[in-house]
Design an enzyme around this catalytic site. Structure first.
Site, short mmCIF file in Angstrom:
data_model
loop_
_atom_site.label_atom_id
_atom_site.label_comp_id
_atom_site.label_asym_id
_atom_site.label_seq_id
_atom_site.Cartn_x
_atom_site.Cartn_y
_atom_site.Cartn_z
N ASP A 1 -36.04 11.25 43.53
CA ASP A 1 -36.60 11.07 42.21
C ASP A 1 -36.84 9.60 41.91
O ASP A 1 -36.00 8.90 41.38
CB ASP A 1 -35.67 11.72 41.19
CG ASP A 1 -35.42 13.17 41.60
OD1 ASP A 1 -36.41 13.88 41.76
OD2 ASP A 1 -34.26 13.54 41.79
N THR A 2 -38.04 9.18 42.26
CA THR A 2 -38.45 7.78 42.28
C THR A 2 -39.85 7.73 41.70
O THR A 2 -40.44 8.75 41.39
CB THR A 2 -38.44 7.28 43.75
OG1 THR A 2 -37.25 7.72 44.38
CG2 THR A 2 -38.52 5.77 43.85
N THR A 3 -40.42 6.55 41.54
CA THR A 3 -41.82 6.46 41.13
C THR A 3 -42.47 5.32 41.86
O THR A 3 -41.81 4.49 42.49
CB THR A 3 -41.94 6.31 39.60
OG1 THR A 3 -43.27 6.65 39.19
CG2 THR A 3 -41.61 4.89 39.16
#
Length: 558
Positions: free
Chosen positions: A367-369
């Site tokens: 869960d990264t961007t």
């Protein structure tokens, strides 16, 4: 990049999104409002660095499950003069952290990071020293052109006014509702009346807007020596966390030289350790260079088999040889040497999947961007940032709106290993903010979230562009595969006949609805235009800037 040339495909697919084309700038992020924030800054006279930082701050509002100022990450910057620098603002283990601080539950592949009561996943003990705010402010101070207060305005407005919740955000809240409900601040923000925010509802973050205003006035000192930092350390002290004021005061970013490799006439540039991407993408490309991948056809049994074997080799070496270079001697030169790739390639069998061990001695959340930005002057930013797990440690610091990371999960909780915990040690990461040059000119830049699946997915996009001659949109949306040595995950668009043929070769195939997260990318075309693309796996949106000012001397008359 040149126009794609059709090549054979075994796995066919249809792109769900459309690319954008511009001539004066491009911003591609995993939320349309963050892309708009970056474009706003470009139109206000900022450069790509200003725009990237504005987009990242906006993402902390619009993607609170993915990124925050209490997180960390990597920013790969190409300056207009051709220099490359990687800003390492990864989180570090607190000074009070020890290799034995968690009780381990397993050492099986895929379960090595499991600990008693999930203490490295949720709660104060999972939080590492944050680096995001300091890294973004440092990037702006060194390479930007606009003041921090101006760059923060889009994010502040977004937090104050609120925005409409997307189905993607709503699904993330629903998937994590159990952990979110345990934190009063997050429960009030995301679970009104005990139920997850639904698509179409409005999310306002007043406390966080106030924190951003404080940062606009005081800069990073608001966190690393001021009111926000005291709120963080007070919470840690009251809830079993380890971060104290000394940790915040002592945190430093690192400016690193990128890893450079070559592949079929392209120069491939990525981050060095403690990221595994630059080293191991180069290693895998060196292995694949010995095969005519394009002629095998995208998604063919042979092509997927070779990708899987290259991935397993890289993960075997990564497990023993790649970590924070301040604590572990990383054999970079050996890993990216084409002669070493020749040795490893010679052991691959086309008709049989193998189990691989490291060829030398020496876990992250999905869960990264990511943001990819280019301006008209030639500056390019590829930045991957995260609070690690969905909503990090599922902890919101009271009164601030800040969501804490759970970066301690990235360490190996077992003592005595390359990735074991040590005070001040930087977390290990698979982040892959990559760029490629052709004859000295930038050809494309890309990146994505997805933890252990990040650098394998970035590798596949590079192969898609170079070997399979895909368009940029096709390259980011194409079905993916992944393995670290256990099961081989295939996205659903890979044909069943290919899956069965891989099983016959000894692969343990499982189907996956999605491998890694939403990739975004920019291609730099020979005519000077830019193409931006984002994929179906997230809310990614490219925003292009074209046109310009009136011709010199032009007047309006009637």
């Amino acid at each position: 990049m040149n126009a794609p040339v059709p090549v054979p495909r075994v796995a066919d697919f249809t792109c769900e999104k459309k690319p954008a084309s511009g001539s004066r700038g491009m911003v591609v992020t995993n939320h349309p409002l963050a892309s708009a924030a970056g474009a706003q800054i470009l139109l206000a006279g900022g450069n790509a660095i200003d725009a990237a930082v504005a987009s990242l701050f906006a993402l902390t509002v619009a993607e609170p499950m993915m990124v925050g100022i209490l997180g960390g990450g990597l920013s790969h910057i190409r300056l207009a003069d051709g220099r490359h620098v990687v800003i390492d603002n990864l989180s570090t283990a607190p000074g009070k952290a020890t290799a034995e601080m968690y009780e381990c539950l397993s050492d099986e592949i895929g379960k090595q990071r499991d600990t008693r009561d999930r203490q490295n996943v949720v709660g104060a003990k999972a939080v590492a020293v944050p680096g995001a705010l300091k890294g973004w402010c440092e990037a702006l101070a060194r390479f930007g052109t606009l003041p921090l207060a101006e760059v923060l305005q889009p994010a502040i407005g977004l937090a104050e006014r609120g925005f409409v919740v997307t189905p993607y955000l709503s699904n993330c809240i629903t998937d994590n509702a159990g952990d979110l409900a345990r934190d009063p601040g997050l429960a009030a923000m995301l679970l009104p009346g005990g139920k997850p925010l639904q698509p179409g509802m409005r999310l306002v973050q007043s406390d966080y807007a106030a924190s951003l205003k404080l940062i606009a006035a005081e800069g990073p000192d608001a966190l690393y020596g001021g009111k926000l930092g005291r709120a963080l350390t007070d919470y840690m002290a009251a809830n079993g966390g380890l971060i104290d004021q000394a940790d915040l005061a002592n945190y430093r970013i690192e400016l690193r030289e990128p890893i450079r490799g070559s592949y079929r006439g392209y120069e491939i540039i990525g981050p060095p350790p403690p990221s595994s991407s630059g080293v191991h993408i180069t290693q895998m490309l060196n292995i694949l260079e010995g095969y005519d991948i394009g002629s095998l056809g995208f998604g063919s049994t042979d092509a997927v088999h070779l990708l899987a074997e290259a991935l397993k080799i890289a993960f075997a070496d990564r497990a023993v040889a790649t970590a924070d270079p301040a604590f572990v001697k990383v054999p970079v030169a050996r890993l990216i040497d084409k002669a070493y790739a020749d040795e490893r390639r010679a052991l691959i069998e086309m008709e049989q999947a193998k189990s691989w061990t490291a060829g030398l001695s020496g876990g992250e959340s999905a869960d990264t961007t990511h943001v990819t930005v280019a301006d008209a002057m030639g500056n390019v930013v590829s930045a991957t940032q995260t609070i690690n797990g969905l909503f990090g440690a599922c902890v919101q610091i009271p009164g601030t709106g800040m969501i804490a990371n759970n970066y301690m999960y990235n360490f190996d909780p077992h003592p005595g290993r390359a990735l074991s915990i040590a005070p001040g040690k930087r977390v290990f990461t698979s982040m892959a903010p990559m760029m490629a040059l052709k004859e000295g000119r930038i050809a494309f830049a890309l990146g994505l979230p997805g933890a252990l699946r990040i650098f394998p997915s970035a590798l596949q996009a590079i192969v898609n562009l170079i070997d399979h001659r895909m368009s940029l949109q096709e390259a980011v949306e194409a079905p993916r595969v992944w393995t670290e040595g256990g099961v081989l995950e295939l996205e659903e668009a890979i044909p069943e006949a290919v899956a069965q043929a891989l099983i016959a070769r000894g692969h343990k195939v499982v189907r996956s609805p999605r491998v890694a997260g939403g990739m975004n990318a920019i291609a730099f075309n020979p005519d000077g235009t830019l193409t931006g693309a984002a994929c179906w796996r997230a809310d990614g949106t490219p925003v292009a800037i074209s046109g310009g000012l009136a011709r010199a001397g032009a007047r309006f008359t009637i």
